[in-house]
Write a protein that holds these residues in place. Sequence first.
Motif, PDB file in Angstrom:
ATOM      1  N   ASP A   1       0.993  -1.247   0.093  1.00  0.00           N
ATOM      2  CA  ASP A   1       0.112  -0.202  -0.165  1.00  0.00           C
ATOM      3  C   ASP A   1       0.834   1.324  -0.048  1.00  0.00           C
ATOM      4  O   ASP A   1       1.234   1.741   1.109  1.00  0.00           O
ATOM      5  N   PRO A   2       1.248   1.894  -1.344  1.00  0.00           N
ATOM      6  CA  PRO A   2       2.051   2.944  -1.317  1.00  0.00           C
ATOM      7  C   PRO A   2       1.247   4.327  -0.422  1.00  0.00           C
ATOM      8  O   PRO A   2       2.059   5.462  -0.148  1.00  0.00           O
ATOM      9  N   PHE A   3      -0.189   4.171  -0.016  1.00  0.00           N
ATOM     10  CA  PHE A   3      -0.654   5.144   0.869  1.00  0.00           C
ATOM     11  C   PHE A   3      -0.472   5.011   2.349  1.00  0.00           C
ATOM     12  O   PHE A   3      -1.132   5.664   3.157  1.00  0.00           O
ATOM     13  N   PHE A   4       0.344   3.770   2.696  1.00  0.00           N
ATOM     14  CA  PHE A   4       0.426   3.477   4.037  1.00  0.00           C
ATOM     15  C   PHE A   4      -0.784   3.503   5.226  1.00  0.00           C
ATOM     16  O   PHE A   4      -0.516   3.874   6.123  1.00  0.00           O
ATOM     17  N   GLY A   5      -2.050   3.312   4.609  1.00  0.00           N
ATOM     18  CA  GLY A   5      -3.053   3.201   5.585  1.00  0.00           C
ATOM     19  C   GLY A   5      -3.485   4.539   5.970  1.00  0.00           C
ATOM     20  O   GLY A   5      -4.410   4.690   6.971  1.00  0.00           O
ATOM     21  N   ALA A   6      -3.237   5.661   5.273  1.00  0.00           N
ATOM     22  CA  ALA A   6      -3.603   7.101   5.565  1.00  0.00           C
ATOM     23  C   ALA A   6      -5.159   7.083   5.583  1.00  0.00           C
ATOM     24  O   ALA A   6      -5.818   6.252   4.747  1.00  0.00           O
ATOM     25  N   LYS A   7      -5.483   8.053   6.407  1.00  0.00           N
ATOM     26  CA  LYS A   7      -6.855   8.171   6.586  1.00  0.00           C
ATOM     27  C   LYS A   7      -7.703   9.261   5.626  1.00  0.00           C
ATOM     28  O   LYS A   7      -8.761   9.427   5.435  1.00  0.00           O
ATOM     29  N   ALA A   8      -6.893  10.196   5.079  1.00  0.00           N
ATOM     30  CA  ALA A   8      -7.153  11.156   4.125  1.00  0.00           C
ATOM     31  C   ALA A   8      -6.102  11.119   3.174  1.00  0.00           C
ATOM     32  O   ALA A   8      -4.806  11.106   3.480  1.00  0.00           O
ATOM     33  N   VAL A   9      -6.377  11.742   1.877  1.00  0.00           N
ATOM     34  CA  VAL A   9      -5.681  11.936   0.787  1.00  0.00           C
ATOM     35  C   VAL A   9      -6.199  13.165   0.160  1.00  0.00           C
ATOM     36  O   VAL A   9      -7.465  13.405  -0.081  1.00  0.00           O
ATOM     37  N   ILE A  10      -4.971  14.207   0.030  1.00  0.00           N
ATOM     38  CA  ILE A  10      -5.361  15.383  -0.888  1.00  0.00           C
ATOM     39  C   ILE A  10      -4.480  15.085  -2.086  1.00  0.00           C
ATOM     40  O   ILE A  10      -3.390  15.197  -2.203  1.00  0.00           O
ATOM     41  N   VAL A  11      -5.155  15.176  -3.358  1.00  0.00           N
ATOM     42  CA  VAL A  11      -4.592  14.887  -4.712  1.00  0.00           C
ATOM     43  C   VAL A  11      -4.684  16.382  -5.024  1.00  0.00           C
ATOM     44  O   VAL A  11      -5.290  17.318  -5.112  1.00  0.00           O
ATOM     45  N   VAL A  12      -3.116  16.808  -5.318  1.00  0.00           N
ATOM     46  CA  VAL A  12      -2.636  18.132  -5.839  1.00  0.00           C
ATOM     47  C   VAL A  12      -2.779  17.986  -7.427  1.00  0.00           C
ATOM     48  O   VAL A  12      -2.176  17.013  -8.038  1.00  0.00           O
ATOM     49  N   LEU A  13      -3.615  18.755  -8.244  1.00  0.00           N
ATOM     50  CA  LEU A  13      -3.563  18.887  -9.619  1.00  0.00           C
ATOM     51  C   LEU A  13      -3.560  20.152 -10.065  1.00  0.00           C
ATOM     52  O   LEU A  13      -3.560  21.221  -9.475  1.00  0.00           O
ATOM     53  N   VAL A  14      -3.095  20.413 -11.331  1.00  0.00           N
ATOM     54  CA  VAL A  14      -2.482  21.637 -11.819  1.00  0.00           C
ATOM     55  C   VAL A  14      -2.814  21.835 -13.185  1.00  0.00           C
ATOM     56  O   VAL A  14      -2.653  20.680 -13.947  1.00  0.00           O
TER      57      VAL A  14
END
Length: 171
Positions: free
Chosen positions: A72-85
Motif C-alpha cells: 500500500d503506497p498510501f500506508f493506511g492514511a485516513k485522508a488524501v489530498i490530490v494536487v492537480l494543476v
Amino acid sequence: MDAYENLCTRRSIRNYNDQEVSDEVLEKIVYAGQCAPTGRNRQNTGFVVIKNKEMIDKLSKMNAEILHTDSDPFFGAKAVIVVLVDTKEGSTYEYDGALAMGNLMNAAHALGVSSCWIHRAREMFDSKEGRELLNQWGFSETYAGIGNCILGYSEQEVSMCKRTSKVVWVK
C-alpha cells in the motif's frame, strides 16, 4: 508552534493509526495549499480531498500498479489530498503544484497531522482510469497530477533533520 520550528521539524510519515482527520482540520490544510504562490498568480491548482476508504484504496491500487508492488503506497492514511494543476496555464505548473504540496504538508504538521508526499500522481491521472476520475471530479483534460498528500495521525517518533545538504556560501 512557530513557523520556523514547524519547517525544521516536519517529517514524512509512513505509519498511521486509525484516528480520522476531521473535516475542519482538512479544510485548514487545503486552505494553506490554496495560499501557495503560483507563477504570475495564476492560481491554477486544484485539490481533491478524499476521506472515502474505497476511493483511497482505489487510488492506492492505481499507484501500486505504477510502482509494480503489492504493498500500500498510501500506508493506511485516513485522508488524501490530490494536487492537480492546469497545464495550459503556463510553464510553471509543476512548481506551482510542488509549492502547494509543501504548504499542505507544513500546514498539516502545524495542526498536529502527519503527512507524506506520494509521487506517481502524474502517471495515475494520465491513465484512462485516472482521466475518468478527473472528469468525474469536474477537472478538464488539461489538468495533470502533481502529488498525493497522504494524511493521518502517527504513533511513531519523529527524528530530527540530518542536515546533509550541501551548502556553499559566496560572500
